[in-house]
Design a protein around this motif. Structure first.
Motif, PDB file in Angstrom:
ATOM      1  N   MET A  45       0.796  -0.948  -0.272  1.00 38.65           N
ATOM      2  CA  MET A  45       0.085  -0.120   0.061  1.00 38.65           C
ATOM      3  C   MET A  45       0.597   1.342  -0.032  1.00 38.65           C
ATOM      4  O   MET A  45       0.442   2.147  -0.928  1.00 38.65           O
ATOM      5  CB  MET A  45      -0.686   0.014   1.266  1.00 38.65           C
ATOM      6  N   ILE A  94       4.622  -1.309   3.015  1.00 41.06           N
ATOM      7  CA  ILE A  94       4.161  -1.123   4.267  1.00 41.06           C
ATOM      8  C   ILE A  94       2.346  -1.893   3.315  1.00 41.06           C
ATOM      9  O   ILE A  94       2.281  -1.260   2.240  1.00 41.06           O
ATOM     10  CB  ILE A  94       3.023  -0.345   5.011  1.00 41.06           C
ATOM     11  N   PRO A 129      -1.185  -3.270   2.890  1.00 44.41           N
ATOM     12  CA  PRO A 129      -2.206  -2.828   2.929  1.00 44.41           C
ATOM     13  C   PRO A 129      -3.190  -4.046   4.897  1.00 44.41           C
ATOM     14  O   PRO A 129      -2.465  -5.498   4.549  1.00 44.41           O
ATOM     15  CB  PRO A 129      -3.727  -3.965   1.713  1.00 44.41           C
ATOM     16  N   GLY A 130      -3.968  -3.502   5.567  1.00 45.30           N
ATOM     17  CA  GLY A 130      -3.924  -3.765   6.531  1.00 45.30           C
ATOM     18  C   GLY A 130      -3.356  -3.769   7.619  1.00 45.30           C
ATOM     19  O   GLY A 130      -3.408  -4.400   9.337  1.00 45.30           O
ATOM     20  N   GLU A 131      -1.772  -3.505   7.643  1.00 40.53           N
ATOM     21  CA  GLU A 131      -0.130  -3.458   8.220  1.00 40.53           C
ATOM     22  C   GLU A 131      -1.047  -2.324   9.083  1.00 40.53           C
ATOM     23  O   GLU A 131      -1.688  -1.217   8.784  1.00 40.53           O
ATOM     24  CB  GLU A 131       0.926  -3.306   7.916  1.00 40.53           C
ATOM     25  N   VAL A 173      -6.197   4.327   3.386  1.00 40.02           N
ATOM     26  CA  VAL A 173      -4.889   4.291   4.508  1.00 40.02           C
ATOM     27  C   VAL A 173      -4.964   5.728   5.858  1.00 40.02           C
ATOM     28  O   VAL A 173      -5.330   6.930   5.600  1.00 40.02           O
ATOM     29  CB  VAL A 173      -3.479   5.000   3.469  1.00 40.02           C
ATOM     30  N   ASN A 210      -8.793  -0.887  12.810  1.00 36.93           N
ATOM     31  CA  ASN A 210      -7.507  -1.785  11.924  1.00 36.93           C
ATOM     32  C   ASN A 210      -8.253  -3.262  11.923  1.00 36.93           C
ATOM     33  O   ASN A 210      -8.264  -3.070  10.575  1.00 36.93           O
ATOM     34  CB  ASN A 210      -6.223  -1.569  12.629  1.00 36.93           C
ATOM     35  N   LYS A 222      -8.274  -0.820   7.572  1.00 36.16           N
ATOM     36  CA  LYS A 222      -7.397  -0.070   6.688  1.00 36.16           C
ATOM     37  C   LYS A 222      -5.800   0.015   7.068  1.00 36.16           C
ATOM     38  O   LYS A 222      -5.723  -1.009   8.342  1.00 36.16           O
ATOM     39  CB  LYS A 222      -7.466   1.369   7.642  1.00 36.16           C
ATOM     40  N   THR A 223      -4.822   0.547   6.349  1.00 32.68           N
ATOM     41  CA  THR A 223      -3.934   0.166   6.996  1.00 32.68           C
ATOM     42  C   THR A 223      -3.528   1.984   7.769  1.00 32.68           C
ATOM     43  O   THR A 223      -3.641   2.599   6.979  1.00 32.68           O
ATOM     44  CB  THR A 223      -3.111   0.547   5.302  1.00 32.68           C
TER      45      THR A 223
END
Lengths: 330, 264
Positions: A4, A49, A51-53, A179, A205, A210-211
């Protein structure tokens, strides 16, 4: 999975004119001066990074955290290097990237100070081209999640800091960005408000997927929320990995405090022999404090060793404080 | 373009609503600015009534120059108040927030802290009506001068806005620009409130050639009031405003890429 956020060899240096020597018209001469000081705020930073981290971006004051975030958000132009948000360049396509980003600056609100909270959302919805139906659904959803109902019609200037932070968070999420950049979202909040903001961030999150990139000085934020930590110091990355890896890498000892039935009998040779894994720090009457490196020795083994010195009555173990972990890193 | 205007309108209204939260301050400052500008003009009027004219410009003509400029400025400062106040955004780093939105930074900035300049508008229209009706009665100008005057006012507003935007853009390099604004905006504009012909040659050159605020009223006035020049003066006036505006936009965009923000 396609990342992302990608940051490649990112650098930013600020140029400011050297102040002219004392004397008349100093300001004017400074303006005309061709001499500059170059300060490298960020130097050759790389990371990506997925997605979702949920990533914590930490470092001491002046390390280059905010500068990095501002380059990611398209506020500052990098001196060299590249940033991609969902494949887009935030400097060339600032407005498109802005649609994919939600940004929260804990220190300053992005809401309209003198208007009711609801009005700010109306204005933002128009800016992001959200139609009325979608906007209402979205506001209801966020009002539920962040409990905005009680102060939806209150002017922003009359909100408490905790309420304002929630309202700002909702504003950052209104246009459903992929993001989220959070710059010190818990700054100045009391314990209860901090906890509730963390819960909200966690569900944003997990549930909304969401990232999140979070900068903070509050290590509890990092420990409780982030799956990954990136440490920046003096403009360069010092560490990039999970919290456990960070702990391990620093190798701060676990403290074991043992109380014996009688004062322990200590063979002095033993202490040197196991110095790497278990170190006796302090003996005070019946109580013995030992520092134990958990990488080299398990807690059970350590206890077995300590048992040799006498009959154990009570054991107390202290994990290293995350704050201390970070301090040794700075 | 249409959506840009709608966006601007929405933000403009929000800004007014914010202002109206402090109603007393809103009306008080409107009234005060009207009083101040009327007093300013009265001082000019006293001089003119005493001497009849300055350098061949009658009271009515000077009133036209003065009020056209007032109205142009009122439009500029109503439409784009915070372009003039960019310094506070640069010093505090508040421009960050504007850069995060998917709309042009200039649109976002212009619609902040809008103040409708009722006072200046009222004063400007009053002086303009009095001056022009006197001139029309004397047969110096015809009815055609009314649409021409409107044209000059709008072109002048664009010109003053461009000068303001150029000065504001300098802030991306200099950060502190109050002193610069004193020269390019305040001093220059105050100077052209009076017929430019009263100044020494070099100053006339500056007001027409370097900081071309003379084109906001005096230069087109030569044609509209006196027919001293040909009709080409009007397209030239608008052309200079448009050219300066284009330049200002270009410098503004370049300036944003040099924005340094603040530490936090």
């Amino acid at each position: 999975m396609k990342p992302m956020i990608t940051v490649h060899q990112l650098s930013k240096s600020f140029r400011s004119p050297l102040p002219a020597p004392e004397g008349p018209f100093r300001g004017l001469r400074t303006l005309m001066s061709r001499q500059y000081t170059e300060k490298e705020a960020v130097r050759g930073v790389n990371f990506s990074i997925a997605p979702g981290e949920f990533v914590g971006y930490i470092g001491p004051n002046g390390a280059g955290k905010s500068t990095t975030i501002k380059m990611l958000a398209g506020i500052l132009h990098p001196t060299s290097g590249e940033v991609r948000i969902d494949g887009l360049n935030p400097h060339r396509d600032r407005r498109q990237v802005a649609r994919r980003l939600g940004v929260l600056f804990g220190q300053r609100t992005q809401l309209w100070w003198d208007l009711p909270v609801r009005d700010s959302y109306d204005i933002l919805a128009a800016m992001y081209g959200i139609d009325a139906e979608r906007k209402d659904a979205r506001i209801n959803e966020l009002a539920d999640l962040l409990q905005l109902g009680e102060f939806m019609d209150t002017p922003v200037r009359k909100l408490s800091l905790g309420q304002r932070m929630r309202a700002d968070l909702a504003a950052a999420l209104l246009h459903d960005p992929d993001v989220l950049f959070l710059d010190e979202p818990t700054i100045g909040l009391d314990v209860v408000a901090k906890r509730s903001i963390r819960e909200y961030l966690h569900s944003i999150n997990i549930e909304l997927g969401k990232t999140v990139l979070l900068t903070t000085h509050d290590m509890d934020d990092i420990e409780q929320l982030c799956s990954r930590v990136i440490v920046i110091n003096r403009g360069t990355l010092g560490f990039d990995g999970t919290i456990d890896e960070l702990r391990r890498r620093i190798g701060l000892p676990t403290l074991i405090r043992v109380t014996y039935r009688q004062a322990p009998v200590l063979p002095s040779a033993e202490i040197n022999e196991n110095a790497t894994s278990l170190r006796l720090a302090e003996v005070d009457g019946r109580t013995l404090t030992a520092e134990c490196n958990r990488e080299a020795i398990s807690a059970m083994e350590a206890l077995r060793l300590l048992e040799q010195y006498g009959d154990i009555e009570d054991v107390h173990m202290e994990e290293p404080h995350f704050e201390d972990v970070i301090h040794t890193l700075y | 373009m249409m959506s840009g205007l709608r966006m601007y309108g929405l933000l403009f209204r929000a800004s007014i609503r914010s202002r109206m939260q402090y109603r007393f301050n809103f009306w008080f400052s409107s009234v005060m600015s009207a009083v101040i500008s009327i007093v300013e003009f009265l001082m000019l009027a006293v001089i003119l009534l005493k001497f009849g004219h300055i350098k061949g410009w009658s009271l009515a003509e000077a009133g036209w120059l003065y009020s056209v400029l007032s109205l142009s400025r009122a439009i500029y400062r109503t439409v784009a108040n915070d372009v003039h106040n960019i310094e506070s955004y640069l010093v505090s780093g508040d421009l960050d927030g504007l850069l995060l939105r998917p709309i042009p930074v200039l649109t976002a900035l212009m619609s902040r802290n809008v103040s409708i300049r009722f006072g200046e508008v009222f004063q400007g229209i009053a002086v303009l009506v009095v001056s022009m009706s006197a001139l029309i009665r004397e047969g110096q100008i015809g009815w055609l001068s009314i649409p021409l005057t409107v044209f000059v006012i709008i072109s002048g507003a664009l010109l003053l806005f461009s000068v303001g935007l150029l000065t504001a853009s300098a802030g991306f390099w200099l950060t502190r620009i109050t002193e610069l604004q004193n020269i390019t905006e305040d001093a220059a504009r105050t100077a052209v409130q009076y017929p430019v012909s009263i100044y020494p040659r070099w100053l006339q050159g500056i007001l027409v050639g370097i900081i071309p605020v003379g084109f906001a009223n005096y230069m087109p006035g030569l044609f509209v009031l006196r027919g001293d020049t040909g009709w080409w003066m009007l397209p030239l006036t608008a052309g200079i405003a448009a050219a300066l505006f284009t330049l200002a936009l270009f410098v503004w965009r370049f300036g944003i890429s040099r924005y340094q923000s603040t530490g936090s």
